[in-house]
Enzyme design. Structure first.
Site, PDB file in Angstrom:
ATOM      1  N   ARG A   1      -3.994   8.679  23.645  1.00 25.04           N
ATOM      2  CA  ARG A   1      -5.656   9.676  23.912  1.00 25.04           C
ATOM      3  C   ARG A   1      -5.673  10.436  23.096  1.00 25.04           C
ATOM      4  O   ARG A   1      -7.404  10.023  22.422  1.00 25.04           O
ATOM      5  CB  ARG A   1      -5.744  10.328  24.918  1.00 25.04           C
ATOM      6  CG  ARG A   1      -7.655  10.314  25.636  1.00 25.04           C
ATOM      7  CD  ARG A   1      -7.777  11.849  25.051  1.00 25.04           C
ATOM      8  NE  ARG A   1      -7.089  12.875  25.811  1.00 25.04           N
ATOM      9  CZ  ARG A   1      -7.024  13.765  24.904  1.00 25.04           C
ATOM     10  NH1 ARG A   1      -7.593  14.097  23.640  1.00 25.04           N
ATOM     11  NH2 ARG A   1      -6.042  14.453  25.205  1.00 25.04           N
TER      12      ARG A   1
ATOM     13  N   GLU B   1      -5.829  26.309  11.849  1.00 23.85           N
ATOM     14  CA  GLU B   1      -4.645  27.024  10.697  1.00 23.85           C
ATOM     15  C   GLU B   1      -4.544  27.894  12.137  1.00 23.85           C
ATOM     16  O   GLU B   1      -3.751  28.911  12.701  1.00 23.85           O
ATOM     17  CB  GLU B   1      -5.575  28.031  10.218  1.00 23.85           C
ATOM     18  CG  GLU B   1      -6.449  27.387   9.562  1.00 23.85           C
ATOM     19  CD  GLU B   1      -7.215  28.503   8.403  1.00 23.85           C
ATOM     20  OE1 GLU B   1      -8.098  27.772   7.595  1.00 23.85           O
ATOM     21  OE2 GLU B   1      -6.894  29.645   8.321  1.00 23.85           O
TER      22      GLU B   1
ATOM     23  N   ASN C   1      -2.689  31.013  11.475  1.00 23.88           N
ATOM     24  CA  ASN C   1      -2.223  32.284  11.897  1.00 23.88           C
ATOM     25  C   ASN C   1      -3.894  32.636  12.610  1.00 23.88           C
ATOM     26  O   ASN C   1      -5.192  33.441  12.854  1.00 23.88           O
ATOM     27  CB  ASN C   1      -2.925  33.166  10.050  1.00 23.88           C
ATOM     28  CG  ASN C   1      -1.890  33.750  10.273  1.00 23.88           C
ATOM     29  OD1 ASN C   1      -1.040  33.727  10.789  1.00 23.88           O
ATOM     30  ND2 ASN C   1      -2.406  33.188   8.628  1.00 23.88           N
TER      31      ASN C   1
ATOM     32  N   TRP D   1      -1.301  22.075  13.750  1.00 24.30           N
ATOM     33  CA  TRP D   1      -1.883  20.907  14.897  1.00 24.30           C
ATOM     34  C   TRP D   1      -2.662  19.781  14.266  1.00 24.30           C
ATOM     35  O   TRP D   1      -4.149  20.254  15.626  1.00 24.30           O
ATOM     36  CB  TRP D   1      -1.999  22.396  15.711  1.00 24.30           C
ATOM     37  CG  TRP D   1      -0.567  23.200  15.934  1.00 24.30           C
ATOM     38  CD1 TRP D   1      -0.525  23.994  15.680  1.00 24.30           C
ATOM     39  CD2 TRP D   1       1.205  22.693  16.834  1.00 24.30           C
ATOM     40  NE1 TRP D   1       0.506  25.134  16.517  1.00 24.30           N
ATOM     41  CE2 TRP D   1       1.507  23.962  16.312  1.00 24.30           C
ATOM     42  CE3 TRP D   1       1.535  21.086  17.145  1.00 24.30           C
ATOM     43  CZ2 TRP D   1       2.982  24.205  16.907  1.00 24.30           C
ATOM     44  CZ3 TRP D   1       3.199  21.943  16.965  1.00 24.30           C
ATOM     45  CH2 TRP D   1       3.837  22.152  17.611  1.00 24.30           C
TER      46      TRP D   1
ATOM     47  N   CYS E   1     -18.441  18.712  17.362  1.00 26.74           N
ATOM     48  CA  CYS E   1     -16.894  17.797  17.647  1.00 26.74           C
ATOM     49  C   CYS E   1     -16.675  17.877  18.005  1.00 26.74           C
ATOM     50  O   CYS E   1     -15.871  17.679  19.097  1.00 26.74           O
ATOM     51  CB  CYS E   1     -16.604  18.184  15.991  1.00 26.74           C
ATOM     52  SG  CYS E   1     -17.651  17.577  14.795  1.00 26.74           S
TER      53      CYS E   1
ATOM     54  N   ARG F   1     -13.535  17.635  23.779  1.00 28.99           N
ATOM     55  CA  ARG F   1     -13.725  17.854  24.935  1.00 28.99           C
ATOM     56  C   ARG F   1     -14.038  17.478  26.296  1.00 28.99           C
ATOM     57  O   ARG F   1     -13.736  17.206  26.717  1.00 28.99           O
ATOM     58  CB  ARG F   1     -14.305  19.575  24.814  1.00 28.99           C
ATOM     59  CG  ARG F   1     -13.840  20.400  24.429  1.00 28.99           C
ATOM     60  CD  ARG F   1     -14.484  21.472  24.030  1.00 28.99           C
ATOM     61  NE  ARG F   1     -13.443  22.839  22.726  1.00 28.99           N
ATOM     62  CZ  ARG F   1     -13.637  23.802  22.708  1.00 28.99           C
ATOM     63  NH1 ARG F   1     -15.190  24.070  22.373  1.00 28.99           N
ATOM     64  NH2 ARG F   1     -13.761  24.523  21.896  1.00 28.99           N
TER      65      ARG F   1
ATOM     66  N   GLU G   1      -7.840  22.362  22.125  1.00 30.51           N
ATOM     67  CA  GLU G   1      -9.158  22.267  21.856  1.00 30.51           C
ATOM     68  C   GLU G   1     -10.025  23.170  23.284  1.00 30.51           C
ATOM     69  O   GLU G   1     -10.571  22.925  23.648  1.00 30.51           O
ATOM     70  CB  GLU G   1      -9.900  20.577  22.051  1.00 30.51           C
ATOM     71  CG  GLU G   1      -9.629  20.027  20.963  1.00 30.51           C
ATOM     72  CD  GLU G   1     -10.194  18.589  20.652  1.00 30.51           C
ATOM     73  OE1 GLU G   1     -10.879  18.743  21.597  1.00 30.51           O
ATOM     74  OE2 GLU G   1      -9.697  17.891  20.629  1.00 30.51           O
ATOM     75  N   GLY G   2      -9.545  24.172  23.065  1.00 29.54           N
ATOM     76  CA  GLY G   2     -10.363  25.879  23.427  1.00 29.54           C
ATOM     77  C   GLY G   2      -9.630  25.473  25.280  1.00 29.54           C
ATOM     78  O   GLY G   2      -9.337  24.946  25.832  1.00 29.54           O
TER      79      GLY G   2
ATOM     80  N   ASP H   1      -8.629  29.681  29.518  1.00 29.57           N
ATOM     81  CA  ASP H   1      -8.981  31.200  29.629  1.00 29.57           C
ATOM     82  C   ASP H   1     -10.336  31.218  28.460  1.00 29.57           C
ATOM     83  O   ASP H   1     -10.951  32.352  28.357  1.00 29.57           O
ATOM     84  CB  ASP H   1      -7.686  32.130  28.894  1.00 29.57           C
ATOM     85  CG  ASP H   1      -7.028  32.670  30.119  1.00 29.57           C
ATOM     86  OD1 ASP H   1      -6.926  31.862  31.512  1.00 29.57           O
ATOM     87  OD2 ASP H   1      -5.785  32.676  29.362  1.00 29.57           O
TER      88      ASP H   1
END
Length: 430
Positions: free
Chosen positions: A127, A170, A172, A202, A283, A288, A409-410, A413
């Protein structure tokens, strides 16, 4: 395939309305007739779907179960992603399914969610590859790209002939993309080009991608802009995409980095009008939304696998362990959360298509469905006892994957802070 399904349904719309009308009368006449419970669709969510959406769901489910599922265990073990999968999805019209034109099906957000649910029912890694291609790469180009970029790339991406990826995170800067270090400046020796330098990490699909939707800060102004990088146009040494191996989850998808060193990108490949984080966040919201569907698909597979195992596994005087209260409670809790999650995702999808969905709604369903899918999958894993350790049972693979979906993607928390800001009006990020 999906275009054919949508056209066929439209020709029969009048008959559908008539059939619905008769159904209402019959329903009133038999108001007290018991309706059997369907554990696969506990709250009758299929009754809220159109004929198009049901047909699309069936197409996606058949493909995923017949052609993807037989490959997934080997892919997970070897940490490999078969690029042909995207071409197969393209042949069925599954890629970029909500996009109008450019060879895409132009279906509803709910129909797209049903595709995502079917894919993640097999594996979250599959997915992820599908979502990055459809929602992030294709969706970003369709929403913010020039007409030339859309015509150049979207038709081939819809066929799976061009593979895309999305470069925001990124090394950092994960949850704080505004602090990104990747920069763009006028190329010193190529007129009409930008020079991009920096690293993204990632990034799903990056090692096999043909196109890279990369977000970078203009060195002159500090404003964030989006660029489409074409791998075959990059001189040697300016673009590297090393894979990230030895992951604990999402092993059936391919993940890597994007390393840019004075990479030349034509000015025409910069998104013309969008600047700042509104572009990448828009995007991400689409992706999400898909994750809210997909994670429930993974949970539904966990439920089905646990139910089958509990009915077949005999313990304590030859009884199936499905007879015992603790096992039944675990299944009841998981089935309830899955049913609620699907209805919430479908409702937000209808609002999304009507232009009535606030971004915080998507944060809410992404967070809730990811969290509940992970919690319930971990609990259902207990039913398998020691057998849960074996990857042949599938439940452990889903648990490992769902931890990642809850994180990327978030992370949950972060979405809590997004919702908290919307509720209180106070920024809690810093």
């Amino acid at each position: 395939m999906l275009n054919t399904i949508v056209k066929h349904s439209a020709r029969h719309s009048a008959r559908q309305l008539s059939a619905k009308g008769r159904a209402v009368v019959i329903g009133r006449r038999h108001l007290h007739t018991p309706v059997p419970f369907d554990w696969k669709d506990p709250l009758g969510s299929n009754n809220t779907l159109t004929e198009d959406e049901l047909a699309i769901a069936e197409t996606a489910e058949s493909y995923c179960q017949e052609r993807m599922l037989p490959r997934v265990l080997d892919a997970y073990r070897k940490e490999e992603f078969d690029k042909k999968i995207l071409e197969e999805m393209g042949e069925l019209g599954l890629l970029g399914a909500t996009i109008q034109g450019y060879g895409c099906a132009g279906v509803s957000s709910v129909a797209s969610g049903l595709i995502t649910r079917a894919v993640e029912r097999v594996d979250s890694g599959y997915r992820s590859g599908y979502s990055v291609q459809s929602a992030l790469a294709m969706g970003g180009i369709e929403e913010f790209g020039s007409e030339e970029l859309k015509e150049k790339f979207l038709p081939k991406m819809a066929q799976g002939k061009l593979v895309g990826c999305f470069g925001l995170t990124e090394p950092n800067h994960g949850s704080d993309p505004g602090s990104m270090e990747t920069t763009a400046k006028p190329h010193p020796s190529k007129k009409g080009y930008f020079s991009l330098s920096g690293s993204k990490t990632w990034i799903t699909n990056s090692p096999i991608a043909d196109l890279f939707l990369v977000w970078a800060k203009l060195e002159s102004t500090g404003k964030i802009r989006g660029f489409v990088i074409e791998r075959d146009q990059c001189p040697p040494g300016t673009l590297e995409t090393p894979p990230i191996k030895n992951k604990n989850g999402l092993r059936a998808s391919i993940t890597g980095m994007i390393q840019l060193d004075e990479c030349p990108v034509p000015e025409a490949n910069m998104f013309p009008d969008i600047e700042g984080l509104r572009g990448p966040f828009s995007c991400l919201n689409s992706a999400r939304y898909g994750i809210a569907w997909g994670t429930i698909g993974a949970l539904e597979d966990c439920i089905a696998r646990t139910r089958e195992y509990a009915l077949e596994r005999k313990q304590f005087k030859g009884n199936p362990i499905a007879k015992y209260q603790l096992v039944q409670k675990k299944l009841a809790d998981a089935t309830t959360d899955a049913a609620y999650g699907i209805l919430a995702a479908a409702h937000v999808g209808r609002l999304k298509d009507d232009g009535k969905a606030a971004p915080e709604m998507i944060s809410m369903i992404k967070r809730q469905n990811c969290d509940r899918a992970l919690v319930n999958a971990r609990v259902l894993q207990e039913v398998f006892g020691g057998n849960a350790v074996s990857d042949e049972y599938g439940i452990g693979r889903h648990v490992a994957n769902l931890f990642v979906t809850q994180t990327y993607e978030g992370q949950s928390d972060i979405h809590a802070l997004i919702l908290g800001r919307a509720i209180t009006g106070i920024q809690a990020f810093c």
